[in-house]
Design an enzyme around this catalytic site. Structure first.
Site, mmCIF file in Angstrom:
data_model
loop_
_atom_site.group_PDB
_atom_site.id
_atom_site.type_symbol
_atom_site.label_atom_id
_atom_site.label_comp_id
_atom_site.label_asym_id
_atom_site.label_seq_id
_atom_site.Cartn_x
_atom_site.Cartn_y
_atom_site.Cartn_z
ATOM 1 C CG ASP A 1 -9.317 2.919 3.241
ATOM 2 O OD1 ASP A 1 -9.906 3.247 2.200
ATOM 3 O OD2 ASP A 1 -8.102 2.651 3.273
ATOM 4 C CB ALA B 1 -0.930 -0.016 1.210
#
Length: 558
Positions: free
Chosen positions: A321, A169
């Site tokens: 998220d 990420a």
């Protein structure tokens, strides 16, 4: 004499330059990390400044105004094509700059890709690749971070450690490993070593970028985005928050064994390293994987809906998220589970949460309840309470993702095919739309911005889950989402009104106690009656879906 003076001045300059150079070399030698950080920060800021100027200049010079109502069709198409080309060109330049800088800038690009209700399609589509375009840190740097935070090297802590990360990420990467002392299979989340170094200067640079663009284009009011990043990023960069948040979610859902939610056990956490249980499974939107294990996408959608509705309306502790990479499905044997599903919904990445106050939950529930009924007066009132603006129609469109005509006609919870909004076509019809949208988003409280983002991500997941279903099933999926939402809104409203009745100041006495009890009973009966209607409607939709699937299979087989 003049010649001698000239030579003296020249040697003075040489001595000055030489001394400065030697001093810089000495400083760099003894303070290499600081010097490198300064140089790298200047470089990253220059990359951001350059692309900001290029994009601003491109729009200033080449971006035409929207065609007026008297414009002929050919000219209109030509103008729209030019606008689209400028959008695409600018987005590509910005994407390259964000990828070059990495870290926080990748995070910014991911935020942009999710802002489909604000930004042009060209920008959102171009930035979507940043969801997966992240560069892994070398294993030597990973080992250095682990040793600095945990006091031991990879070889000392783990009997096996996959050198290739299973996920990368913008802020961290995850490796699969086995603990040396217990033999337990774990996932190790390690922060990229440069992210924390540059985070402050990167956020400051992003803020300056937005301020500059706003000075050139006054309608550009996205400073709230940099403010949100400035607030959220420090929390996400401290992995101890992941552990605390995950444990809070486990506690919140401990009394709901009927919901198939699983949260990985958090074993050890420092600021930059998180060791947790390794979970076998796959992304929730991988339809091939779901079919392989006979998992119904509709049940996955239902589980996701229940989890996030509970978080929003009941617990007031929301995971902000929920993209498909953070929602895994783990196959199970239904007979061996307390919830009766043949899968667990595994919730990952617990760095970004928000607490929702009881007042916010009540007002948010009332707003949705008014939207379901198409009650324009109530929509206007609760929109004002939540957003602080009078643009209640636009706020309703952003919140629901539906056209105002659908909302106004009370079709959200009963129409078989609610119309979806097209921001692009709305922009063409309403030149002032961007200014109005930015006005709404710059006025709402920060927590609502994250709730809106969460809504958008959940809608995207739902669309992917039903992508290969018959059209009727797809339309019913949207309806079931509205019905589920209505159910939780009614619960939130019922609980808020019950609390209000219970806390009303009354004189002690039998008549007053009877009146209070009657009010509480009426409140519960009203909820029960409305909920019975919602459950009956959901059952009818389920029957129609079964018939539609059987019909589709019959057509395919013949």
């Amino acid at each position: 004499m003049a010649r001698h003076a000239w030579r003296w001045r020249r040697w003075q300059r040489v001595a000055l330059v030489g001394g400065f150079t030697l001093g810089m070399c000495a400083y760099t030698t003894y303070h290499y990390d600081t010097a490198y950080l300064i140089a790298a920060s200047i470089y990253r800021s220059s990359v951001a400044a350059k692309v900001t100027w290029q994009v601003s200049w491109d729009y200033y010079r080449n971006f035409p105004e929207l065609p007026g109502p008297d414009c002929d069709e050919n000219e209109r198409r030509q103008i729209l094509a030019i606008r689209s080309a400028v959008h695409l060109r600018a987005a590509e330049k910005m994407k390259c700059a964000l990828m070059k800088n990495g870290g926080v800038y990748i995070k910014l690009g991911q935020h942009i890709s999710a802002m489909q209700y604000v930004l042009p399609t060209e920008w959102c589509t171009t930035m979507q690749v940043l969801q997966d375009q992240n560069t892994a840190s070398p294993i030597e740097e990973v080992n250095a971070v682990i040793e600095a935070d945990l006091g031991e090297t990879i070889d000392q802590l783990f009997s096996s450690f996959d050198l290739e990360p299973i996920g990368v990420a913008s802020l961290a990467q995850v490796h699969r490993a086995v603990l040396r002392d217990t033999g337990e299979e774990v996932a190790v989340k390690v922060q990229h070593p440069t992210v924390r170094k540059y985070s402050d200067i990167d956020i400051a640079t992003v803020s300056v970028m937005f301020e500059f663009i706003h000075s050139v284009f006054p309608d550009f009011k996205f400073m709230w985005l940099s403010a949100e990043m400035k607030d959220s990023l420090p929390r996400e960069l401290d992995f101890r928050n992941d552990k605390v948040n995950a444990e809070q979610v486990v506690w919140n859902f401990s009394l709901r064994p009927d919901i198939p939610l699983a949260v990985p056990k958090m074993i050890r956490a420092t600021e930059r390293v998180l060791v947790m249980e390794y979970v076998h499974g796959h992304r929730c939107d991988d339809l091939t994987y779901l079919r392989q294990y006979a998992i119904d996408p509709a049940q996955v959608s239902r589980a996701i809906g229940h989890v996030f509705a509970e978080m929003t309306y009941i617990h007031g502790f929301l995971h902000c998220d929920p993209h498909p990479g953070n929602l895994f499905v783990r196959p199970r044997v239904a007979a061996n589970t307390p919830h009766g599903y043949n899968f667990d919904l595994v919730l990952l990445d617990h760095g970004l949460y928000r607490n929702l106050s009881s007042r916010f939950r009540y007002e948010y529930a009332e707003m949705w309840h008014a939207l379901m009924r198409g009650d324009q007066n109530q929509i206007r009132y609760w929109s004002r309470q939540l957003s602080g603006t009078d643009l209640y129609r636009l706020f309703s469109i952003i919140l629901t993702g539906q056209n105002w005509s659908t909302i106004e006609s009370k079709a959200l919870s009963r129409s078989a095919g609610p119309a979806k909004i097209s921001i692009t076509s709305m922009r063409e019809q309403e030149p002032d739309l961007v200014r109005q949208i930015t006005e709404v988003l710059s006025s709402v409280p920060p927590v609502l911005l994250l709730v809106l983002k969460t809504n958008d991500l959940l809608r995207m997941v739902d669309q992917r889950l039903f992508a290969d279903q018959p059209p009727l099933v797809q339309r019913h999926a949207q309806l079931r989402t509205w019905l589920r939402l209505s159910h939780y809104c009614l619960i939130a409203i019922r609980n808020a009104r019950a609390a209000d009745i219970s806390h009303r100041p009354t004189h002690v006495g039998i008549p007053q106690s009877i009146a209070r009890s009657a009010s509480l009973a009426l409140n519960w009966f009203s909820f029960w009656l409305r909920n019975i209607f919602l459950s009956s409607y959901a059952m009818i939709l389920a029957i129609e879906d079964t018939i539609a699937r059987l019909r589709a299979r019959f057509i395919l087989s013949t």
